[in-house]
Motif scaffolding. Structure first.
Motif, PDB file in Angstrom:
ATOM      1  N   HIS A   3     -15.571  74.013  19.751  1.00  0.00           N
ATOM      2  CA  HIS A   3     -14.887  74.955  18.855  1.00  0.00           C
ATOM      3  C   HIS A   3     -15.512  76.351  18.939  1.00  0.00           C
ATOM      4  N   LEU A   4     -15.432  76.963  20.117  1.00  0.00           N
ATOM      5  CA  LEU A   4     -16.082  78.244  20.367  1.00  0.00           C
ATOM      6  C   LEU A   4     -15.207  79.463  20.096  1.00  0.00           C
ATOM      7  N   MET A   5     -13.978  79.267  19.590  1.00  0.00           N
ATOM      8  CA  MET A   5     -13.080  80.392  19.323  1.00  0.00           C
ATOM      9  C   MET A   5     -13.745  81.372  18.358  1.00  0.00           C
ATOM     10  N   GLY A   6     -13.909  82.627  18.811  1.00  0.00           N
ATOM     11  CA  GLY A   6     -14.503  83.652  17.967  1.00  0.00           C
ATOM     12  C   GLY A   6     -16.009  83.596  17.867  1.00  0.00           C
ATOM     13  N   ARG A   7     -16.644  82.641  18.515  1.00  0.00           N
ATOM     14  CA  ARG A   7     -18.097  82.489  18.416  1.00  0.00           C
ATOM     15  C   ARG A   7     -18.842  83.022  19.628  1.00  0.00           C
ATOM     16  N   ILE A   8     -18.143  83.210  20.741  1.00  0.00           N
ATOM     17  CA  ILE A   8     -18.801  83.729  21.944  1.00  0.00           C
ATOM     18  C   ILE A   8     -18.075  84.996  22.393  1.00  0.00           C
ATOM     19  N   GLY A   9     -18.813  85.842  23.082  1.00  0.00           N
ATOM     20  CA  GLY A   9     -18.261  87.123  23.517  1.00  0.00           C
ATOM     21  C   GLY A   9     -17.731  87.074  24.938  1.00  0.00           C
ATOM     22  N   PRO A  10     -17.250  88.210  25.421  1.00  0.00           N
ATOM     23  CA  PRO A  10     -16.647  88.286  26.750  1.00  0.00           C
ATOM     24  C   PRO A  10     -17.591  87.897  27.887  1.00  0.00           C
ATOM     25  N   ALA A  11     -18.873  88.212  27.768  1.00  0.00           N
ATOM     26  CA  ALA A  11     -19.812  87.869  28.848  1.00  0.00           C
ATOM     27  C   ALA A  11     -19.913  86.353  29.010  1.00  0.00           C
ATOM     28  N   TRP A  12     -19.991  85.632  27.906  1.00  0.00           N
ATOM     29  CA  TRP A  12     -20.063  84.168  27.990  1.00  0.00           C
ATOM     30  C   TRP A  12     -18.749  83.576  28.495  1.00  0.00           C
ATOM     31  N   ILE A  13     -17.642  84.184  28.095  1.00  0.00           N
ATOM     32  CA  ILE A  13     -16.336  83.708  28.585  1.00  0.00           C
ATOM     33  C   ILE A  13     -16.236  83.933  30.093  1.00  0.00           C
ATOM     34  N   ALA A  14     -16.682  85.106  30.568  1.00  0.00           N
ATOM     35  CA  ALA A  14     -16.664  85.390  32.009  1.00  0.00           C
ATOM     36  C   ALA A  14     -17.540  84.388  32.758  1.00  0.00           C
ATOM     37  N   LEU A  15     -18.713  84.075  32.212  1.00  0.00           N
ATOM     38  CA  LEU A  15     -19.591  83.094  32.837  1.00  0.00           C
ATOM     39  C   LEU A  15     -18.924  81.719  32.886  1.00  0.00           C
ATOM     40  N   ALA A  16     -18.293  81.331  31.771  1.00  0.00           N
ATOM     41  CA  ALA A  16     -17.590  80.040  31.738  1.00  0.00           C
ATOM     42  C   ALA A  16     -16.471  80.009  32.771  1.00  0.00           C
ATOM     43  N   CYS A  17     -15.769  81.128  32.960  1.00  0.00           N
ATOM     44  CA  CYS A  17     -14.696  81.205  33.963  1.00  0.00           C
ATOM     45  C   CYS A  17     -15.250  81.040  35.371  1.00  0.00           C
ATOM     46  N   LEU A  18     -16.344  81.724  35.664  1.00  0.00           N
ATOM     47  CA  LEU A  18     -16.932  81.624  37.006  1.00  0.00           C
ATOM     48  C   LEU A  18     -17.435  80.215  37.294  1.00  0.00           C
ATOM     49  N   VAL A  19     -18.137  79.631  36.338  1.00  0.00           N
ATOM     50  CA  VAL A  19     -18.643  78.266  36.522  1.00  0.00           C
ATOM     51  C   VAL A  19     -17.468  77.291  36.621  1.00  0.00           C
ATOM     52  N   GLY A  20     -16.464  77.485  35.762  1.00  0.00           N
ATOM     53  CA  GLY A  20     -15.290  76.615  35.791  1.00  0.00           C
ATOM     54  C   GLY A  20     -14.530  76.712  37.100  1.00  0.00           C
ATOM     55  N   TYR A  21     -14.398  77.936  37.630  1.00  0.00           N
ATOM     56  CA  TYR A  21     -13.699  78.105  38.900  1.00  0.00           C
ATOM     57  C   TYR A  21     -14.466  77.425  40.031  1.00  0.00           C
ATOM     58  N   TRP A  22     -15.776  77.623  40.049  1.00  0.00           N
ATOM     59  CA  TRP A  22     -16.611  76.967  41.054  1.00  0.00           C
ATOM     60  C   TRP A  22     -16.444  75.444  40.967  1.00  0.00           C
ATOM     61  N   ALA A  23     -16.449  74.899  39.746  1.00  0.00           N
ATOM     62  CA  ALA A  23     -16.292  73.457  39.560  1.00  0.00           C
ATOM     63  C   ALA A  23     -14.920  72.986  40.048  1.00  0.00           C
ATOM     64  N   GLN A  24     -13.891  73.778  39.783  1.00  0.00           N
ATOM     65  CA  GLN A  24     -12.551  73.405  40.222  1.00  0.00           C
ATOM     66  C   GLN A  24     -12.456  73.382  41.748  1.00  0.00           C
ATOM     67  N   VAL A  25     -13.050  74.372  42.398  1.00  0.00           N
ATOM     68  CA  VAL A  25     -13.047  74.395  43.858  1.00  0.00           C
ATOM     69  C   VAL A  25     -13.727  73.141  44.387  1.00  0.00           C
ATOM     70  N   ARG A  26     -14.877  72.796  43.820  1.00  0.00           N
ATOM     71  CA  ARG A  26     -15.619  71.610  44.274  1.00  0.00           C
ATOM     72  C   ARG A  26     -14.846  70.311  44.013  1.00  0.00           C
ATOM     73  N   LEU A  27     -14.233  70.209  42.834  1.00  0.00           N
ATOM     74  CA  LEU A  27     -13.429  69.016  42.516  1.00  0.00           C
ATOM     75  C   LEU A  27     -12.240  68.880  43.470  1.00  0.00           C
ATOM     76  N   ALA A  28     -11.565  69.999  43.741  1.00  0.00           N
ATOM     77  CA  ALA A  28     -10.410  69.970  44.637  1.00  0.00           C
ATOM     78  C   ALA A  28     -10.832  69.567  46.046  1.00  0.00           C
ATOM     79  N   GLN A  29     -11.971  70.085  46.500  1.00  0.00           N
ATOM     80  CA  GLN A  29     -12.459  69.724  47.830  1.00  0.00           C
ATOM     81  C   GLN A  29     -12.820  68.242  47.886  1.00  0.00           C
ATOM     82  N   ALA A  30     -13.431  67.736  46.830  1.00  0.00           N
ATOM     83  CA  ALA A  30     -13.803  66.328  46.797  1.00  0.00           C
ATOM     84  C   ALA A  30     -12.572  65.416  46.775  1.00  0.00           C
ATOM     85  N   TRP A  31     -11.552  65.849  46.072  1.00  0.00           N
ATOM     86  CA  TRP A  31     -10.327  65.046  45.972  1.00  0.00           C
ATOM     87  C   TRP A  31      -9.635  64.993  47.302  1.00  0.00           C
TER      88      TRP A  31
END
Length: 183
Positions: free
Chosen positions: A155-183
């Motif tokens: 429940h992070l809505m309104g609790r984290i700022g743009p820098a943390w959201i950007a970090l979550a996006c980068l980590v999430g994108y990296w994870a998605q690339v790895r998951l897609a490659q593994a699949w």
């Protein structure tokens, strides 16, 4: 909390449904789909080298239009305009900015793909593109879990700022690339 979120989303959905902006938005999306269909059918995308001049123009013009349009949006320029023409022109500039940056990114990726030293890096993204709908839906579920706290989440809505959201996006994108490659 869930009833509050549901009520806010319901209100916002009805606002969008009954807004003239929604018609413009749907037309912009439809136009992008038609542009993509045209590019896929009219261009020999298997031979990108033949389109090097066009790609360079699209990259430069797309970046210029994209920076302008997204700047108007990001800095809330020309908000509060009255009448029909001026708000329409603002919307046209911002929507053109989204399209411009999208086309610039696509052209940039095409140039990276044409570079023999970077071709492998770009090809490593292919599995993610082949599973685009799957990962689009996965991002939606993950975002609902992460920000709204469903199923139960943090429940992070309104609790984290743009820098943390950007970090979550980068980590999430990296994870998605790895998951897609593994699949």
């Amino acid at each position: 909390r869930y009833p509050e979120v549901l009520s806010a989303n319901w209100t916002y959905d009805w606002y969008l449904t009954n807004s003239i902006d929604q018609l413009g938005y749907q037309l912009a999306i439809f136009g992008r789909l038609l542009l993509g269909l045209y590019a896929a059918r009219a261009l020999d995308l298997g031979n990108l080298d033949a389109h090097r001049r066009l790609l360079k123009r699209v990259l430069l013009v797309g970046m210029a239009v994209g920076v302008l349009g997204n700047g108007v949006f990001a800095f809330h320029l020309f908000t509060g305009l009255t009448g029909f023409v001026l708000p329409f022109l603002r919307k046209l500039v911002t929507e053109s900015g989204y399209l411009g940056l999208t086309l610039a990114y696509a052209s940039g990726l095409a140039f990276l793909f044409m570079d023999p030293r970077r071709k492998h890096t770009v090809r490593s993204l292919a599995p993610l593109g082949q599973m685009a709908l799957t990962f689009y839906l996965l991002q939606t579920v993950f975002g609902i879990w992460l920000f709204y706290g469903f199923m139960p989440g943090p429940h992070l809505m309104g609790r984290i700022g743009p820098a943390w959201i950007a970090l979550a996006c980068l980590v999430g994108y990296w994870a998605q690339v790895r998951l897609a490659q593994a699949w």
